[in-house]
Design an enzyme around this catalytic site. Structure first.
Site, mmCIF file in Angstrom:
data_model
loop_
_atom_site.group_PDB
_atom_site.id
_atom_site.type_symbol
_atom_site.label_atom_id
_atom_site.label_comp_id
_atom_site.label_asym_id
_atom_site.label_seq_id
_atom_site.Cartn_x
_atom_site.Cartn_y
_atom_site.Cartn_z
ATOM 1 N N HIS A 1 -7.739 39.097 -34.965
ATOM 2 C CA HIS A 1 -8.758 39.979 -34.714
ATOM 3 C C HIS A 1 -8.892 40.802 -33.534
ATOM 4 O O HIS A 1 -9.254 41.849 -33.503
ATOM 5 C CB HIS A 1 -10.133 39.490 -35.294
ATOM 6 C CG HIS A 1 -11.391 40.350 -35.096
ATOM 7 N ND1 HIS A 1 -11.112 41.511 -35.816
ATOM 8 C CD2 HIS A 1 -12.346 40.531 -34.517
ATOM 9 C CE1 HIS A 1 -12.447 42.324 -35.829
ATOM 10 N NE2 HIS A 1 -13.081 41.639 -34.963
ATOM 11 N N ASP B 1 -5.861 39.471 -39.744
ATOM 12 C CA ASP B 1 -7.132 39.603 -39.044
ATOM 13 C C ASP B 1 -8.077 38.952 -40.152
ATOM 14 O O ASP B 1 -8.264 39.200 -41.219
ATOM 15 C CB ASP B 1 -7.571 41.198 -38.916
ATOM 16 C CG ASP B 1 -8.938 41.274 -38.164
ATOM 17 O OD1 ASP B 1 -9.610 40.343 -38.509
ATOM 18 O OD2 ASP B 1 -9.058 42.368 -37.741
ATOM 19 N N SER C 1 -13.487 46.626 -33.846
ATOM 20 C CA SER C 1 -14.322 45.914 -34.569
ATOM 21 C C SER C 1 -15.774 46.722 -35.275
ATOM 22 O O SER C 1 -15.631 47.822 -35.218
ATOM 23 C CB SER C 1 -14.627 44.665 -34.166
ATOM 24 O OG SER C 1 -15.312 43.751 -35.070
#
Length: 387
Positions: free
Chosen positions: A361, A322, A235
């Site tokens: 995610h 995601d 991320s």
């Protein structure tokens, strides 16, 4: 004569009293009208009450709507006037999840083969580090101190430097589960909280986060000998990872591979696509109000630019479902890297995870295919690591 008059007078008075007691035609009419008016008045009053209640409810609802509208319009101006607010929303370092954990005790999170360190990248900056040894060294690691763990980095096992995303700490649940998976595959895992996160001291910034990562990488290389060192970013950590690897390549000390999990192209595109921006995405001047303050704060995390200067193998992992970093941003980054001249002598691979798997995610670590993917990409099996 007097008696007769008296009796007549008494009878007259009685008759008058009786006449007063019995209503005449006019009195009857007035009484009837009064009796007819009473129900009509009561009905009107009964109708006024619900109308009054409805009007009061609508008035309160209108006040709430106007207040919300005022807040909605005020927030963009507040963000524009105070860019630090937007920086806080990018880093989310003030969100510490899970709460009430002692980062000095990784064993409380089920990491009995992990040691907690503190390193000092710069003056007035201290960062908390966890070092998890490969599962094969688990028994030997129990009860050992920091010097033993540092020396263990020189054993014949590869090392993964893990750079986490925004919010939370190095003790986040999904992060801990990934450390366990990687440890079981024969890797040392070294991770840390950037300055301003967890129990690390300092103020967060893109430059500071990148420098912290560089300091830990150099610390690892000074102890790992010839063992491979891989960099894994997740991320927001993918932005730190590409910043770091670009700098390492420029000084000609690249890592052995770079792994990006749920990456974006750059912070502006990610902010525009983030779920939090949905209610403002079509607000007039969205870029000027919300994206320009991020750039003003010195935050770019330009993965799409960095990959043009990276010369090492690249693996990108991204789940199609995601909700935080859209899948198409990861795919776009792959397309940029795959056509970049800097990767012409290196492997570039993109691995998607289907929506039905539900990895979203941060749950790619759950994939039973992950060990095979890493083994094939990194070119070393767990058996080879032990020999």
């Amino acid at each position: 004569m007097r008696k007769r008059n008296e009796s007549v007078t008494v009878e007259h008075e009685r008759a008058a009293a009786a006449a007063a007691a019995v209503p005449g035609p006019l009195d009857k009419g007035c009484s009837l009208r009064r009796s007819l008016r009473l129900p009509s008045s009561a009905a009107a009053e009964g109708m006024k009450r619900p109308l009054g209640r409805r009007y009061g409810l609508w008035f309160r609802l209108r006040k709430i709507i106007l207040w919300l509208l005022g807040v909605y319009i005020a927030i963009p101006f507040l963000v524009k006037l105070c860019p630090a607010i937007q920086a806080k929303l990018v880093f989310l370092n003030f969100v510490r999840v899970p709460y009430f954990i002692d980062l000095k005790r990784p064993q409380d999170q089920g990491l009995n083969h992990t040691c907690n360190y503190y390193l000092q990248p710069e003056e007035d900056v201290t960062i908390g580090v966890w070092h998890t040894v490969p599962a094969a060294l688990w028994k030997n690691a129990r009860g050992k101190d920091q010097p033993w763990f540092e020396e263990a980095l020189g054993s014949s096992h590869p090392v993964i430097l893990y750079l986490h995303g925004n919010a939370g700490t190095r003790g986040g649940d999904h992060r801990v589960e990934l450390y366990k998976v990687l440890s079981s595959l024969g890797y040392h895992v070294v991770t840390f909280d950037y300055r301003g996160w967890g129990d690390s001291i300092g103020s967060p910034s893109e430059r500071g986060m990148t420098y912290d990562a560089l300091h830990v990488f150099d610390w690892i290389k000074a102890r790992s000998g010839d063992n491979p060192v891989y960099i894994w970013g997740h991320s927001l950590g993918t932005g730190v990872a590409t910043n770091l690897v670009r700098r390492l390549c420029e000084r000609e000390t690249p890592p052995d591979a770079l792994i990006l999990e749920s990456p974006f192209t750059n912070i502006r595109e990610e902010a525009r696509s983030h779920p939090f921006s949905v209610i403002y995405r079509y607000f007039p001047g969205f870029d000027w109000f919300f994206l320009d303050p991020i750039t003003t704060s010195g935050i770019k995390f330009a993965n799409d630019e960095n990959v043009k200067y990276i010369s090492c193998s690249l693996l990108i992992l991204h789940a199609e479902d995601d909700p935080v970093v859209p899948f198409h941003l990861g795919k776009k980054l792959y397309n940029i890297a795959a056509t970049s001249r800097s990767f012409r002598d290196y492997k570039v691979q993109f691995v998607p995870f289907h929506t039905d798997l539900g990895y979203r995610h941060k749950y790619i670590y759950r994939s039973p295919e992950l060990p095979r993917i890493l083994r094939e990409f990194l070119g070393k099996s767990e058996h080879e690591h032990h020999h």
